[in-house]
Design an enzyme around this catalytic site. Structure first.
Site, mmCIF file in Angstrom:
data_model
loop_
_atom_site.group_PDB
_atom_site.id
_atom_site.type_symbol
_atom_site.label_atom_id
_atom_site.label_comp_id
_atom_site.label_asym_id
_atom_site.label_seq_id
_atom_site.Cartn_x
_atom_site.Cartn_y
_atom_site.Cartn_z
ATOM 1 N N LYS A 339 13.967 11.151 -12.601
ATOM 2 C CA LYS A 339 13.964 10.550 -13.943
ATOM 3 C C LYS A 339 13.619 9.064 -13.868
ATOM 4 C CE LYS A 339 17.930 10.742 -16.380
ATOM 5 N NZ LYS A 339 18.406 9.462 -16.945
ATOM 6 N N ARG A 344 9.445 4.782 -14.893
ATOM 7 C CA ARG A 344 8.714 3.611 -14.388
ATOM 8 C C ARG A 344 7.225 3.899 -14.255
ATOM 9 N NH1 ARG A 344 13.988 3.449 -13.172
ATOM 10 N NH2 ARG A 344 15.029 1.508 -12.564
ATOM 11 N N GLY A 412 19.254 5.500 -21.965
ATOM 12 C CA GLY A 412 19.631 4.119 -21.688
ATOM 13 C C GLY A 412 18.577 3.419 -20.846
ATOM 14 N N ASP A 633 25.213 8.338 -10.569
ATOM 15 C CA ASP A 633 25.001 9.414 -11.544
ATOM 16 C C ASP A 633 25.578 10.753 -11.089
ATOM 17 O OD1 ASP A 633 23.694 7.718 -13.268
ATOM 18 O OD2 ASP A 633 21.708 8.174 -12.461
ATOM 19 N N ARG A 705 24.991 15.517 -17.728
ATOM 20 C CA ARG A 705 25.533 15.724 -16.372
ATOM 21 C C ARG A 705 26.922 16.380 -16.412
ATOM 22 N NH1 ARG A 705 21.407 13.735 -13.625
ATOM 23 N NH2 ARG A 705 20.512 11.740 -14.248
HETATM 24 C C1 S3P Z 1 18.962 4.042 -13.723
HETATM 25 C C2 S3P Z 1 19.990 3.265 -13.279
HETATM 26 C C3 S3P Z 1 21.399 3.654 -13.366
HETATM 27 C C4 S3P Z 1 21.559 5.132 -13.633
HETATM 28 C C5 S3P Z 1 20.629 5.632 -14.681
HETATM 29 C C6 S3P Z 1 19.182 5.378 -14.297
HETATM 30 C C7 S3P Z 1 17.583 3.542 -13.603
HETATM 31 O O1 S3P Z 1 22.012 2.963 -14.429
HETATM 32 O O2 S3P Z 1 22.885 5.410 -13.991
HETATM 33 O O3 S3P Z 1 20.800 7.032 -14.871
HETATM 34 O O4 S3P Z 1 16.639 4.342 -13.721
HETATM 35 O O5 S3P Z 1 17.410 2.337 -13.381
HETATM 36 P P1 S3P Z 1 22.655 1.497 -14.187
HETATM 37 O O6 S3P Z 1 21.591 0.682 -13.617
HETATM 38 O O7 S3P Z 1 23.062 1.020 -15.540
HETATM 39 O O8 S3P Z 1 23.794 1.742 -13.273
#
Ligand code: S3P
Length: 753
Positions: A339, A344, A412, A633, A705
């Protein structure tokens, strides 16, 4: 508003005859269906019809549409509680004029016209101001048939009805009309008149104009009559609505003139642009329009599939997974693409010059939200098709202002990484998300971005939506991150591409470094020294090929599944084993897990391997705190491993888990307790005593999850586990159920096993 009416709005119960007399003027399909539906439900004591055509009146009584018809308008309306105007829209003005001369007592007036500005103006003229008891309305429903003989009391069920009350409209009158439509099981919404007319001009009136216009344009050139013989399904589908009632549509275009002209002019510009693209042989432009249109159409089909005219984002369907106990696992599978890397690849591919080819892209909703955001900013992206995506990069300064807010769904990562990248653009943009994302903290990115000169507003308490002001001069800076977050680090590095000078970020503990690796893969220089990553603006990204490895975070469910299920052996192919992501393997091995790495290799700057996992008897451990960010995660499923282990497992230093897609400490603790496992959440972790998992009901709180973790738990449960709220599994692992079934986990959508 009479006391009578204010009383009835409280109790529009079918069969309760809450309204005295309903008068429906105009007994066509819509008026007839309204009358018939309310009469059948016993909502009104009496339903009286009025129509100029005696045959319609006779049929209306005969078919049970109304109780009786009345030839004299004044007599019909005297003592009426509700008067529904269901005549053709151009006849509305004359009718309103006649009604204005009558004593309407306390009656509430409403109508069903498909353009509202015109009706409201006509009512103002007729009554010398808008009556406070007039509630304009428009049911968005219809049928190929017309006339009272086609009246159908169920016509409005699950269809939208838009009411457009004005400032001075009596709220009790609005509530009464609202209640009548709801009694017919319609979905009622309220809207401004102008907004209604624009929306309908775009979604209904313009398509009809085009269909009528196209068929006529082709047909009137006599040689073309012949070519209709060769027209296939496409032509038939596109022009179906040209078979609609010409008189009614003539009325609608005259009634909604301004709004139709507005959308028609916009469309004419777009059509000219398409013509120019064809003329110039500009395939890129054509591909852009067609790929965007195709996704928009797919999105629209999904909305329709769920429920006509209902906003997909507000659907509250509870998707339940039913996981049956036991099972032995075997096989070789490849879980979907990573993911983080998928997000990216779209971002950097879009900002590069040239065409980037991506393989293994995760076709989950989170990564698709990022993809759609870049399409909305003018990037032409082909696919995804079987994990293949082609991105026609626009360069670091080639993004265009999107037409509206960018919707990030549940993701997020999309919101936090994009906020950095967008802070440096010349245009304003707003980022929104679903209910879960709208609760997540955004100050962790907004605060440092502001220090770089960005202008960002958040919702209350630093939550989404994020409004980012364009055209700001950003300045590079050094930032010591207060928490170990790859999202914050990546956000600032992406902002750094647009900030004067150098941007550097120091992390308190190692976090995933996909952004740094991929920037280098696109030829952009990034320095890493100890815990600090830095870059300077002024460079460029050049397109590349990206092969996305399988996501170790998705593989994690099967690593735990293979460990806890009896007599099992499973191979997970081509999994990304970037050292900033392998905490789950280390933790499972510390617990006694049997995991081996085979066929290790490097693909496009990321290490990958096939992971072999065999059953093991796990034991509880104190999880080393330095492994927390490397398995951030994977904790929900590691908690399941801990529940199946002998002895106690203790996690500390993981407060970040409380602000993920759900509060993963609390939600997992609630679920494990419900399944009979002793555990105790702490502010920054959890203590779990291994034991016997029972069956029961657990709630995932929309967290993908959590849903998948409890599916895995069933392998050692003594009875079925029902897992609520599982729709978001599609955000990261769309084919989870299929792969789980393939290797032997007995989980399926409830009702579909
Ligand atoms: C991610 C970073 C992590 C992870 C999220 C994906 C990323 O979050 O929990 O599922 O792709 O940079 P945090 O950087 O907030 O810990």
């Amino acid at each position: 508003m009479s006391e009578l009416n204010s009383a009835v709005v409280t109790a529009l119960q079918p069969g309760a005859a809450s309204v005295g007399r309903l008068v429906v003027i105009g007994l066509g399909l819509i008026g007839g269906s309204f009358a018939k539906g309310l009469r059948a439900r016993g909502v009104c004591r009496e339903v009286v019809g009025v129509d100029l055509d005696p045959e319609s009146c006779r049929l209306a009584v005969e078919l049970g549409v109304v109780d009786r018809c009345e030839g004299n308008l004044a007599v019909a309306c005297r003592g009426a509680d509700v008067i529904q105007l269901a005549v053709p829209i151009l006849a509305m003005e004359k009718l309103l004029g006649e009604l204005a001369r009558l004593d309407l007592g306390n009656a509430v007036l409403t109508d069903v016209g498909s353009a509202k500005g015109n009706v409201v103006r006509a009512a103002r003229r007729a009554f010398g101001g808008l009556p406070s008891r007039f509630v304009p309305g428009h049911p968005i429903a219809g049928s190929e048939q017309s006339g009272v003989e086609a009246a159908n009391g169920e016509l409005f069920r699950r269809h939208k009805v838009i009411l457009t009350p004005q400032e001075g409209t009596d709220p009790a009158a609005v509530a009464l009309i609202d209640g009548l439509w709801r009694a017919l099981e319609a979905d009622v919404e309220h809207m401004q008149v102008e907004h209604h007319d624009q929306v309908l001009a775009a979604t209904s009136h313009l398509p009809h104009l085009l269909a009528f216009g196209l068929v006529d344009s082709l047909a009137k050139r006599s040689e073309n009559l012949e070519i209709f013989r060769y027209a296939a399904g496409g032509f038939r589908d596109f022009t179906r609505i040209a078979g609609s009632d010409p008189v009614m549509w003539h009325d609608i275009f005259l009634a909604n003139r301004e709004a139709v002209l507005h959308t028609l002019d916009l469309f004419r510009d777009d059509l000219d642009a398409l013509r120019d693209a064809v003329d110039a042989g500009d395939g890129h432009q054509l591909l852009g329009v067609f790929t965007r249109a195709r996704v928009a159409r797919e999105h629209f089909s999904k909305i329709l599939a769920r429920r006509a005219y209902v906003d997909a984002m507000h659907s509250n369907d509870d998707l339940i997974f039913l996981a049956n106990p036991g099972g032995t696992l075997s096989g070789r599978i490849r879980v979907p693409g990573d993911k983080s890397i998928s997000h990216r690849s779209i971002m950097l591919g879009s900002l590069a010059t040239g065409t980037t080819e991506v393989e293994g892209f995760l076709e989950g909703e989170d990564a698709l939200a990022t993809l759609q955001a870049f399409r909305d900013m003018g990037v032409v992206i082909e696919g995804p098709h079987h994990g293949r995506v082609t991105i026609h990069g626009v360069g670091l300064h080639g993004l265009k202002a999107p037409a509206g807010p960018l919707y990030m769904g549940n993701s997020g990562t999309s919101m936090r990484l994009l906020s950095g990248l967008l802070a440096g653009q010349p245009f304003d943009v707003t980022l929104t998300g679903d209910a879960s994302l709208s609760k997540r903290p955004m100050n962790r990115v907004a605060k440092p971005l502001r220090e770089m000169g960005a202008v960002i507003e958040t919702g209350p308490e630093g939550r989404p939506p994020l409004s980012i002001k364009g055209g700001q001069r950003l300045t590079g800076m050094h930032y010591d991150m207060p928490m170990a977050s790859a999202q914050v680090k990546s956000c600032l590095l992406l902002a750094g591409l647009y900030a004067a000078g150098e941007t550097s970020v120091t992390e308190p503990a190692p976090t995933r470094d996909h952004t740094e690796r991929m920037l280098r893969g696109f030829g952009y220089s990034v320095q890493t020294e100890g815990a600090t990553a830095s870059l300077s603006s002024g460079g460029a990204l050049s397109a590349t090929r990206i092969e996305v490895p399988a996501d170790i975070s998705s593989a994690a469910f099967f690593l735990v599944a293979g460990s806890i299920a009896r007599d099992s052996e499973l191979v997970l192919e081509h999994v990304g084993i970037n050292p900033t992501r392998t905490g789950v393997i280390d933790i499972l091995r510390l617990m006694g897990g049997d995991i081996t790495l085979e066929n290790q290799r490097e693909v496009g700057g990321e290490p990958v391997a096939d992971l072999r996992v065999r059953s093991a008897s796990l034991k509880g451990i104190d999880i080393p705190e330095d492994l927390v960010p490397l398995a951030i995660d994977e904790f929900p499923v590691l908690f399941v491993a801990a529940a199946c282990a002998s002895g106690r497992t203790v996690l500390r230093g993981a407060e970040e888990l409380r602000v993920k897609e759900s509060d993963r400490i609390q939600v997992m603790a609630d679920g494990l307790l419900a399944l009979g496992i002793q555990c105790e959440p702490t502010p920054d972790g959890i203590i779990i005593e291994g034991g016997q998992l029972g069956g029961g009901e657990v709630v995932s709180h929309g967290d993908h999850r959590i849903a998948m973790s409890f599916s895995v738990a069933s392998l050692r449960a003594s009875a079925p586990i029902r897992i609520h709220d599982c729709a978001n599994v599609a955000t990261s692992f769309p084919n989870f159920l299929a792969l789980a079934a393939q290797v032997g986990i007995r989980v399926s959508e409830e009702g579909k096993s």
